[in-house]
Design a protein around this motif. Structure first.
Motif, PDB file in Angstrom:
ATOM      1  N   ASN A  64       0.834  -1.201   0.000  1.00  0.00           N
ATOM      2  CA  ASN A  64       0.000   0.000   0.000  1.00  0.00           C
ATOM      3  C   ASN A  64       0.872   1.255   0.000  1.00  0.00           C
ATOM      4  OD1 ASN A  64       0.824  -0.323   2.667  1.00  0.00           O
ATOM      5  ND2 ASN A  64      -1.222  -0.181   3.532  1.00  0.00           N
ATOM      6  N   ASP A 102      -7.830  -5.991  -2.001  1.00  0.00           N
ATOM      7  CA  ASP A 102      -8.403  -5.265  -0.863  1.00  0.00           C
ATOM      8  C   ASP A 102      -7.407  -4.242  -0.334  1.00  0.00           C
ATOM      9  OD1 ASP A 102     -10.679  -6.771  -1.098  1.00  0.00           O
ATOM     10  OD2 ASP A 102     -10.203  -8.121   0.568  1.00  0.00           O
ATOM     11  N   LEU A 103      -6.142  -4.647  -0.234  1.00  0.00           N
ATOM     12  CA  LEU A 103      -5.097  -3.752   0.276  1.00  0.00           C
ATOM     13  C   LEU A 103      -4.966  -2.512  -0.601  1.00  0.00           C
ATOM     14  CD1 LEU A 103      -2.628  -3.397   2.303  1.00  0.00           C
ATOM     15  CD2 LEU A 103      -1.251  -4.407   0.485  1.00  0.00           C
ATOM     16  N   ASN A 105      -7.056  -1.284  -2.767  1.00  0.00           N
ATOM     17  CA  ASN A 105      -8.272  -0.487  -2.850  1.00  0.00           C
ATOM     18  C   ASN A 105      -8.555   0.284  -1.571  1.00  0.00           C
ATOM     19  OD1 ASN A 105      -9.249  -0.801  -5.559  1.00  0.00           O
ATOM     20  ND2 ASN A 105      -9.509  -2.953  -5.060  1.00  0.00           N
ATOM     21  N   SER A 106      -7.814  -0.018  -0.490  1.00  0.00           N
ATOM     22  CA  SER A 106      -7.963   0.731   0.753  1.00  0.00           C
ATOM     23  C   SER A 106      -7.168   2.035   0.705  1.00  0.00           C
ATOM     24  CB  SER A 106      -7.491  -0.118   1.935  1.00  0.00           C
ATOM     25  OG  SER A 106      -6.072  -0.235   1.923  1.00  0.00           O
ATOM     26  N   VAL A 107      -6.338   2.192  -0.321  1.00  0.00           N
ATOM     27  CA  VAL A 107      -5.477   3.366  -0.428  1.00  0.00           C
ATOM     28  C   VAL A 107      -6.224   4.497  -1.128  1.00  0.00           C
ATOM     29  CG1 VAL A 107      -3.354   4.266  -1.437  1.00  0.00           C
ATOM     30  CG2 VAL A 107      -3.385   1.964  -0.462  1.00  0.00           C
ATOM     31  N   LYS A 108      -6.142   5.683  -0.549  1.00  0.00           N
ATOM     32  CA  LYS A 108      -6.774   6.851  -1.172  1.00  0.00           C
ATOM     33  C   LYS A 108      -5.662   7.743  -1.719  1.00  0.00           C
ATOM     34  CE  LYS A 108     -10.925   5.667   0.241  1.00  0.00           C
ATOM     35  NZ  LYS A 108     -10.871   4.237  -0.036  1.00  0.00           N
TER      36      LYS A 108
END
Length: 125
Positions: A64, A102-103, A105-108
Motif C-alpha cells: 500500500n 483489498d489492500l 483499494n484501501s489506499v486513497k
C-alpha cells in the motif's frame, strides 16, 4: 557482483529476504528498477506491486505504501502493508490476490491508477 540483498519488512514481520537479480519498485514519481551497483537513494513508495527477479523465478509483492533505501549491494524496503502474490499453493495465491486487491483499494491516493495496479496483481493469478 551480480545480485542484490533485498529485504521487505512490514509491521507484522519480514515479507521477503533473499538475494535477487533486480527489483522493480512503485516509487512516488513512477516505477523504477534497481540492479546491483545502483546509486544510493532513499525514496517513498506508493501503492503498487514490487516485482522481484530472482535467478530462476519472479516474485511479486503488493504494497500500500512505504519507503525504500537503496545502496549498491542492498535494497531495504519498509512497508505499511504487503501481500505476497506468488508464494504458496494455488489456493493460497488466489486468496492472496484477493487480499492484495483489498489492500490496494484501501489506499486513497489520487495520483495512482488503482485499475492499473489491480491489472498487475491479476497478471499473477
Amino acid at each position: 557482483m551480480d545480485t542484490l540483498k533485498l529485504s521487505i519488512v512490514a509491521p507484522n514481520g519480514q515479507i521477503f529476504s533473499d538475494d535477487v537479480k533486480s527489483v522493480t519498485l512503485p516509487g512516488k514519481e513512477g516505477e523504477f528498477g534497481v540492479l546491483p551497483g545502483h546509486a544510493s537513494l532513499v525514496s517513498s513508495l506508493t501503492v503498487g506491486v514490487i516485482i522481484i527477479e530472482k535467478a530462476d523465478s519472479t516474485d511479486a509483492v503488493a504494497i500500500n505504501w512505504g519507503h525504500v533505501k537503496v545502496s549498491e549491494s542492498a535494497v531495504d524496503v519498509l512497508v505499511d502493508g504487503a501481500v505476497a502474490l506468488t508464494s504458496g499453493q494455488d489456493s493460497e495465491i488466489a486468496r492472496n490476490i484477493e487480499a492484495a486487491k483489498d489492500l490496494v483499494n484501501s489506499v486513497k491516493d489520487a495520483n495512482v491508477s488503482l485499475a492499473a495496479v489491480e491489472a498487475k496483481i491479476n497478471s499473477f493469478a
